[in-house]
Design an enzyme around this catalytic site. Sequence first.
Site, short mmCIF file in Angstrom:
data_model
loop_
_atom_site.label_atom_id
_atom_site.label_comp_id
_atom_site.label_asym_id
_atom_site.label_seq_id
_atom_site.Cartn_x
_atom_site.Cartn_y
_atom_site.Cartn_z
N ARG A 244 0.86 -1.18 0.00
CA ARG A 244 0.00 0.00 0.00
C ARG A 244 0.90 1.23 0.00
NH1 ARG A 244 -2.19 1.25 5.35
NH2 ARG A 244 -0.85 3.05 5.16
N HIS A 248 -3.73 4.82 4.31
CA HIS A 248 -4.83 3.87 4.45
C HIS A 248 -6.11 4.45 3.85
CE1 HIS A 248 -7.61 1.00 6.24
NE2 HIS A 248 -8.30 2.02 6.69
N TYR A 257 3.63 6.57 11.24
CA TYR A 257 4.05 5.20 11.58
C TYR A 257 5.05 4.59 10.60
CZ TYR A 257 0.09 4.30 8.39
OH TYR A 257 -0.78 4.32 7.33
C1 LIG Z 1 -14.80 -5.41 12.07
C2 LIG Z 1 -13.95 -4.20 11.89
N1 LIG Z 1 -12.95 -3.95 12.75
C3 LIG Z 1 -12.18 -2.85 12.59
C4 LIG Z 1 -12.41 -1.98 11.58
C5 LIG Z 1 -11.53 -0.74 11.39
N2 LIG Z 1 -10.61 -0.97 10.27
C6 LIG Z 1 -10.89 -0.49 9.05
S1 LIG Z 1 -9.73 -0.93 7.93
C7 LIG Z 1 -8.81 -1.75 9.08
C8 LIG Z 1 -7.52 -2.42 8.69
C9 LIG Z 1 -7.67 -3.49 7.69
O1 LIG Z 1 -6.42 -3.89 7.18
P1 LIG Z 1 -6.31 -4.95 6.04
O2 LIG Z 1 -7.26 -6.06 6.26
O3 LIG Z 1 -4.87 -5.31 5.91
O4 LIG Z 1 -6.82 -4.18 4.72
P2 LIG Z 1 -6.21 -2.88 4.02
O5 LIG Z 1 -6.88 -1.70 4.63
O6 LIG Z 1 -4.74 -2.90 4.22
O7 LIG Z 1 -6.60 -2.99 2.59
C10 LIG Z 1 -9.43 -1.67 10.33
C11 LIG Z 1 -8.88 -2.28 11.55
C12 LIG Z 1 -13.47 -2.26 10.70
N3 LIG Z 1 -13.76 -1.45 9.66
N4 LIG Z 1 -14.22 -3.37 10.87
#
Ligand SMILES: Cc1ncc(C[n+]2csc(CCOP(=O)(O)OP(=O)(O)O)c2C)c(N)n1
Length: 345
Positions: A244, A248, A257
């Site tokens: 990425r 985010h 970070y």
């Molecule tokens: C059930 C849930 N827990 C926490 C969140 C908050 N949250 C949104 S994105 C994220 C990180 C996800 O990371 P990843 O699965 O690696 O996907 P990326 O964003 O890197 O594409 C979090 C913790 C959420 N949206 N839903």
Amino acid sequence: MDTLLPVASGGAAGPPTSDELRELYSLMVAVRHLDTSAIAWQRQGIIPGYAPELGQEAAQVGSGYAVDTTRDFVFPTYREMGVARTMGVDMVAYMSTHKATWHGGLYNPMESRLAPIQAVVAGSVLHAVGWAHGQTLDRQDGVALTYFGDGASSQGDVHEAMNFAAVMKAPVVFFVQNNGWAISVPTERQVAGGSVAARAAGYGIPAVKIDGDDVVAVLDATRRAFAHARSGNGPVLIEAMTYRRGPHSTSDDPGRYRSLDEERDGAGTDPLERLRQRLLADGIADEAFFAEALAAAKAEEEQIRTGIQALGSRPGTEMFDLVFQETTPALKAQAANWREESEHV
Ligand SMILES: Cc1ncc(C[n+]2csc(CCOP(=O)(O)OP(=O)(O)O)c2C)c(N)n1
Ligand SMILES: [Mg+2]
């Protein structure tokens, strides 16, 4: 790692043709341009928020390209704009979710074969397995393709989904984009053992770990996975290693970070540039073709931006009306409360 054996029959094609490679490039340019533009739209106040996919274009376009929209179904997260574009989804309707016009996008999931945009981490994985099992029960030959991230792989939902899918031999392709980060948490702090693909063995699911920045490798793995699942062999897991490159989301500041040096090292070579070099080296495309693809991407972005700006707001009652086919007493009460508060009736 590759425990997904080559599939001799069932639709796995050979290497992409020159026409396909040029199309993949055009798609990646369109996605890159729309993605970077969407960040600009957010900064300009056209949309309130967006989750960029800069650097993940090969993973998204390559996998989305393998979908047969006459029978398959795709379950995205919030970061799959490139998949949507590759599947031919109306992009004004897709982007409407980022304008906060409508949760999940205004496109028709049944027609486009793309489920609504899913902000609940790992939510799409459960939905995909349910849909895939439905295909088995209905004796249909559709395959579900579900996307999730390295961070999502630590959610219990993903393990339940994989176990159920393997037990029931559900035709589902689990597509993990390991982009190095779950917001501010690096993969090594999120994924014990360091590999999502390795976990599939525990469920008896074949898995393949691929260079997610190589669109040809992604397309090949996804086509093989579809053929495997469609032939009644059950689920497959693909872990596409990517990075990425951006924040985010538009409300994130990666400088808090990770350093710019870390970012440069982690990102490696740009997947779009890699494909460009490959096409040039193989004599499949020239500078005139690249210029044309970029011009088309710019014209397309302008059209989508105009469409987004013209979108009016939706009636608030839809929040309640479109949840269930038949409403529930609890939902009715919530709708009445909402009307009192918002419309003072
Ligand atoms: C059930 C849930 N827990 C926490 C969140 C908050 N949250 C949104 S994105 C994220 C990180 C996800 O990371 P990843 O699965 O690696 O996907 P990326 O964003 O890197 O594409 C979090 C913790 C959420 N949206 N839903
Ligand atoms: Mg991630």
